[in-house]
Design an enzyme around this catalytic site. Structure first.
Site, mmCIF file in Angstrom:
data_model
loop_
_atom_site.group_PDB
_atom_site.id
_atom_site.type_symbol
_atom_site.label_atom_id
_atom_site.label_comp_id
_atom_site.label_asym_id
_atom_site.label_seq_id
_atom_site.Cartn_x
_atom_site.Cartn_y
_atom_site.Cartn_z
ATOM 1 N N HIS A 147 4.090 -14.583 -5.463
ATOM 2 C CA HIS A 147 2.827 -14.829 -4.755
ATOM 3 C C HIS A 147 1.683 -14.045 -5.396
ATOM 4 O O HIS A 147 0.561 -14.108 -4.927
ATOM 5 C CB HIS A 147 2.997 -14.418 -3.291
ATOM 6 C CG HIS A 147 3.020 -12.923 -3.073
ATOM 7 N ND1 HIS A 147 3.798 -12.059 -3.812
ATOM 8 C CD2 HIS A 147 2.340 -12.128 -2.196
ATOM 9 C CE1 HIS A 147 3.597 -10.821 -3.385
ATOM 10 N NE2 HIS A 147 2.720 -10.839 -2.418
ATOM 11 N N GLU A 196 -6.053 -11.065 -2.297
ATOM 12 C CA GLU A 196 -6.611 -11.104 -3.657
ATOM 13 C C GLU A 196 -5.646 -11.796 -4.623
ATOM 14 O O GLU A 196 -5.794 -11.707 -5.840
ATOM 15 C CB GLU A 196 -6.944 -9.665 -4.114
ATOM 16 C CG GLU A 196 -5.810 -8.836 -4.669
ATOM 17 C CD GLU A 196 -4.612 -8.652 -3.745
ATOM 18 O OE1 GLU A 196 -4.691 -8.979 -2.545
ATOM 19 O OE2 GLU A 196 -3.578 -8.191 -4.239
ATOM 20 N N GLN A 197 -4.656 -12.520 -4.076
ATOM 21 C CA GLN A 197 -3.595 -13.072 -4.939
ATOM 22 C C GLN A 197 -4.112 -14.155 -5.876
ATOM 23 O O GLN A 197 -3.626 -14.292 -6.998
ATOM 24 C CB GLN A 197 -2.458 -13.591 -4.064
ATOM 25 C CG GLN A 197 -1.768 -12.468 -3.303
ATOM 26 C CD GLN A 197 -1.073 -12.937 -2.035
ATOM 27 O OE1 GLN A 197 -0.861 -14.125 -1.833
ATOM 28 N NE2 GLN A 197 -0.719 -12.003 -1.175
ATOM 29 N N SER A 247 5.686 -8.856 0.849
ATOM 30 C CA SER A 247 6.146 -8.347 2.140
ATOM 31 C C SER A 247 5.642 -9.192 3.298
ATOM 32 O O SER A 247 6.233 -9.169 4.372
ATOM 33 C CB SER A 247 5.741 -6.885 2.327
ATOM 34 O OG SER A 247 4.401 -6.697 2.010
ATOM 35 N N ASP A 283 -6.340 4.277 0.524
ATOM 36 C CA ASP A 283 -6.474 2.981 -0.141
ATOM 37 C C ASP A 283 -7.686 2.239 0.426
ATOM 38 O O ASP A 283 -8.343 2.713 1.352
ATOM 39 C CB ASP A 283 -5.163 2.167 -0.045
ATOM 40 C CG ASP A 283 -4.780 1.825 1.377
ATOM 41 O OD1 ASP A 283 -5.601 1.200 2.074
ATOM 42 O OD2 ASP A 283 -3.667 2.189 1.798
ATOM 43 N N TRP A 334 -0.147 -7.540 -6.235
ATOM 44 C CA TRP A 334 -0.322 -6.737 -7.444
ATOM 45 C C TRP A 334 0.926 -5.923 -7.789
ATOM 46 O O TRP A 334 1.295 -5.780 -8.951
ATOM 47 C CB TRP A 334 -1.559 -5.837 -7.313
ATOM 48 C CG TRP A 334 -1.863 -5.127 -8.591
ATOM 49 C CD1 TRP A 334 -1.824 -3.789 -8.808
ATOM 50 C CD2 TRP A 334 -2.224 -5.740 -9.838
ATOM 51 N NE1 TRP A 334 -2.150 -3.517 -10.116
ATOM 52 C CE2 TRP A 334 -2.400 -4.696 -10.773
ATOM 53 C CE3 TRP A 334 -2.414 -7.055 -10.267
ATOM 54 C CZ2 TRP A 334 -2.759 -4.922 -12.100
ATOM 55 C CZ3 TRP A 334 -2.765 -7.295 -11.598
ATOM 56 C CH2 TRP A 334 -2.929 -6.233 -12.492
ATOM 57 N N ASN A 335 1.590 -5.389 -6.754
ATOM 58 C CA ASN A 335 2.803 -4.605 -7.048
ATOM 59 C C ASN A 335 3.878 -5.484 -7.670
ATOM 60 O O ASN A 335 4.574 -5.068 -8.601
ATOM 61 C CB ASN A 335 3.343 -3.951 -5.778
ATOM 62 C CG ASN A 335 2.378 -2.925 -5.240
ATOM 63 O OD1 ASN A 335 2.237 -1.862 -5.811
ATOM 64 N ND2 ASN A 335 1.671 -3.253 -4.174
ATOM 65 N N HIS A 345 0.839 -1.204 0.000
ATOM 66 C CA HIS A 345 0.000 0.000 0.000
ATOM 67 C C HIS A 345 0.874 1.255 0.000
ATOM 68 O O HIS A 345 0.634 2.200 -0.741
ATOM 69 C CB HIS A 345 -0.912 0.027 1.234
ATOM 70 C CG HIS A 345 -1.790 -1.180 1.351
ATOM 71 N ND1 HIS A 345 -2.290 -1.638 2.534
ATOM 72 C CD2 HIS A 345 -2.244 -2.042 0.415
ATOM 73 C CE1 HIS A 345 -3.028 -2.722 2.336
ATOM 74 N NE2 HIS A 345 -3.008 -2.990 1.047
ATOM 75 N N ALA A 389 14.573 -8.552 -0.121
ATOM 76 C CA ALA A 389 15.565 -8.289 -1.175
ATOM 77 C C ALA A 389 15.203 -6.984 -1.889
ATOM 78 O O ALA A 389 14.037 -6.572 -1.854
ATOM 79 C CB ALA A 389 15.551 -9.429 -2.183
#
Ligand code: UDP
Length: 476
Positions: free
Chosen positions: A372, A396-397, A283, A115, A375-376, A19, A355
Site C-alpha cells: 500500500h 500520503e501513500q 497496519s 512525529d 513509508w515504512n 509512527h 504478519a
C-alpha cells in the site's frame, strides 16, 4: 536539570505502527551509538497487543510511558484518523507538559522529538523548558517538502488539488499529479484539510530540526535541496532507513496473538528462492470488498506464489479501528471468492490481520511485495532488496507511489482501474522480471546497496545522526 548522566531524549509517538516502530528504532540508535537514554510516550488509545509487544521489546535504556486517557467522545463518529490522532495529542498536552517538567528535573533532558501528527506537543515541550524540539518524519523527503511548502501552496492553488491539470512542482521533487496529493488535502471543506495546514505551520514555527527517515539515493534531488542550509528553515537530517531488524522483531514481537507468525515463515521455508509475492496493506489498510475479490482472482490468474495478509474489507471495518488495532474485527476469509482458498492452497498462504513483515521481507523465498506504499513498508522492502507493485490507498501513500515508481523507479504502479487482469499482469511482470519488472529489480538492488552504505560508519545517514547529536549536546 541534571547536568551529569547520559543525555536523555523524550519522544512522542502518535497512534499507528508506522509512527511507533520508526521512533522506537530512532531511540534504539541514539542509545546504542550515542549512549543516550530515552522515554517514549504513547497515547492511551494505543494499547493493542502488537503495540505492547513492540514496547516490551525495548532495551532497558528506553522506557515507555502511556499518557493518561483523554475523552474524545464528543468528536463526530466519522472523524478522520488524522483528526483523531491530532486531537488526542492536543488534549494530552497538559499531562505531557507536567511529565516533561518532571523529566527535566530528574534527567539530563537534551531534546524532545515528536512525529508530524504530534506537532502540537512541541509547544508543550517549549512550555516545559526543553531546550531542543525536533520533528521526526517517518516519511519521505518529498513529504517533508510538501509540509514545508503547504502554507503557501494552499494560497497559490485556490481550487481542489484533485482538479489540477498541471502537477504540483516542489523543489527537487518528482512532479505530483493533483489526485496523488495526500488524501486529507483532497477536500478543502474537510476538517482534516485545515488540520494539515495548521500542523504544517506549527512544524515550521516550533521545530528546531527535522529528522527524516529517508536516504539520499532514493530521492536524490530532494535530498540535495533539503540538505542545503536555508535561512529561517531548521536543518534537515536524513537519517534513514531506520527499520527493525529481523532478529529484534523476532517470531513473537509484533505478532498478533491469534496468528502464529511461525506458520507463514515455515510455509516460506518450503518455497523456492524469490518465488513468493508478499501482499500487505500496512497496519490500517483494507480494500473494499469488490477490490479484495479482484485481488484474489488476480493473484490466482498470475499463477505466482503469494503470501497475503488478509483483513476484512474496508466497507466492514473502519480505517481508524484498524489503525488502532490491526486485528480484523470480522472473519476476512468469508469475503474471498468461492473456492479460492481450495484452488490456491498449493501456491498461496493467507495470514489474518498481521504478519511478521520484516522476517517475511528478509526471507529468501520472498521475491516481490504488493504494498500500500506506507513509508515504512517501502523502506523495509528496499533494505531487503524486494521490488514492489504499488497499490496506494490513503494518507500520503499515493505521493509515495509517484515518487517510488516515477522517481526512484523501484516499483510498478497499478493503474487506477484495478481488475484481475491488470493485477495479474503487474504481478507476473514483477515476479518474472520481464520488461519494467527487470528495470525495477535492478534499481531496487542498487538502492539496497546505497541504503546499507549510508548506515555504515561514515555513511550519509550515520553522519547526519552524529551531526544532529553533536548539535544537541554542543548547545547544552
Ligand atoms: N507491519 C507488520 N505486519 C503487518 C503489517 C504491518 O509488521 O502485517 C508493520 C510494517 O513492517 C511496518 C508498519 O507495520 O513497519 C506499517 O507501517 P507503514 O508505514 O508501512 O504503513 P502504515 O501502517 O503506517 O499505513
Amino acid at each position: 536539570m541534571k547536568d551529569d548522566g547520559p543525555p536523555h531524549v523524550a519522544m512522542l509517538a502518535t497512534p499507528g505502527m508506522g509512527h511507533l516502530i520508526p521512533l522506537a528504532e530512532l531511540a534504539k540508535r541514539l542509545a546504542a551509538r550515542h549512549g543516550a537514554t530515552a522515554t517514549l510516550f504513547t497515547f492511551a488509545s494505543t494499547a493493542s497487543p502488537t503495540q505492547r509487544s513492540i514496547l516490551a521489546s525495548l532495551p532497558p535504556s528506553i522506557s515507555s510511558h502511556r499518557l493518561p486517557p483523554v475523552d474524545l467522545s464528543d468528536l463526530p463518529r466519522d472523524s478522520l484518523i488524522e483528526t483523531l490522532m491530532s486531537e488526542e495529542c492536543t488534549r494530552s498536552l497538559p499531562a505531557l507538559t507536567g511529565i516533561l517538567g518532571e523529566l527535566k528535573r530528574t534527567t539530563r533532558l537534551v531534546a524532545f522529538v515528536a512525529d508530524f501528527f504530534g506537532a502540537d506537543s512541541l509547544v508543550a515541550a517549549r512550555d516545559a523548558g526543553v531546550a531542543r524540539r525536533c520533528l521526526f518524519m517517518p516519511e519521505s523527503l518529498h513529504a517533508l517538502s510538501l509540509v514545508l511548502h503547504l502554507p503557501e501552496l494552499v494560497v497559490s492553488i485556490p481550487g481542489e488539488f484533485r482538479d489540477l491539470v498541471e502537477p504540483v512542482r516542489l523543489p527537487g521533487c518528482v512532479p505530483i499529479p493533483g489526485p496523488d496529493m495526500i488524501s486529507p488535502l483532497q477536500d478543502r471543506s474537510s476538517p482534516a484539510y485545515g488540520l494539515m495546514v495548521r500542523l504544517a505551520e506549527r512544524c515550521r514555527a516550533e521545530a528546531d530540526a527535522f529528522l527524516i527517515n529517508s536516504f539520499d539515493a532514493v530521492e536524490p534531488e530532494a535530498a540535495k535541496v533539503l540538505r542545503q542550509p536555508t535561512p529561517r528553515r531548521p536543518p534537515v537530517y536524513p537519517i534513514g532507513p531506520l527499520i527493525r531488524t529481523a532478529e529484534c522483531s523476532g517470531a513473537n514481537a509484533a505478532a498478533a496473538p491469534h496468528s502464529p507468525p511461525a506458520a507463514c515463515l515455515e510455509w516460506l521455508d518450503e518455497q523456492p528462492a524469490r518465488s513468493v509475492i508478499f501482499v500487505s496493506f500496512g497496519s490500517g489498510g483494507a480494500l473494499p470488498a469488490e477490490q479484495m475479490r479482484e485481488l484474489a482472482l488476480g493473484l490466482e490468474l498470475s499463477e505466482q506464489r503469494f503470501l497475503w495478509v488478509l483483513r476484512s474489507p474496508s466497507d466492514e471495518d473502519s480505517l481508524s479501528d484498524n489503525y488502532y488495532d490491526a486485528a480484523s474485527k470480522k472473519d476476512p476469509f468469508v469475503y474471498l471468492p468461492g473456492g479460492f482458498v481450495e484452488r490456491t492452497k498449493k501456491t498461496g498462504f493467507l495470514v489474518p490481520s498481521w504478519a511478521p513483515q520484516i522476517q517475511v521481507l528478509a526471507h529468501k523465498a520472498t521475491g516481490g511485495f504488493l504494498t500500500h506504499c506506507g513509508w515504512n513498508s517501502i523502506l523495509e522492502s528496499l533494505v531487503h532488496g524486494v521490488p514492489m507493485v504499488a497499490w496506494p490507498l490513503f494518507a500520503e501513500q499515493r505521493l509515495n507511489a509517484v515518487m517510488l515508481s516515477e522517481g526512484a523507479g523501484a516499483a510498478i504502479r497499478l493503474p487506477e482501474v484495478k481488475d484481475k487482469e491488470t493485477i495479474a499482469a503487474a504481478v507476473r511482470k514483477l515476479m518474472a522480471g520481464e520488461g519494467k519488472g527487470a528495470v525495477v529489480r535492478a534499481k531496487v538492488a542498487e538502492l539496497q546497496n546505497a541504503a546499507a552504505e549510508g548506515l555504515r560508519e561514515g555513511g550519509a545517514a550515520t553522519s547526519s545522526l552524529d551531526q544532529f547529536v553533536e548539535n544537541l549536546v554542543g548547545e547544552e
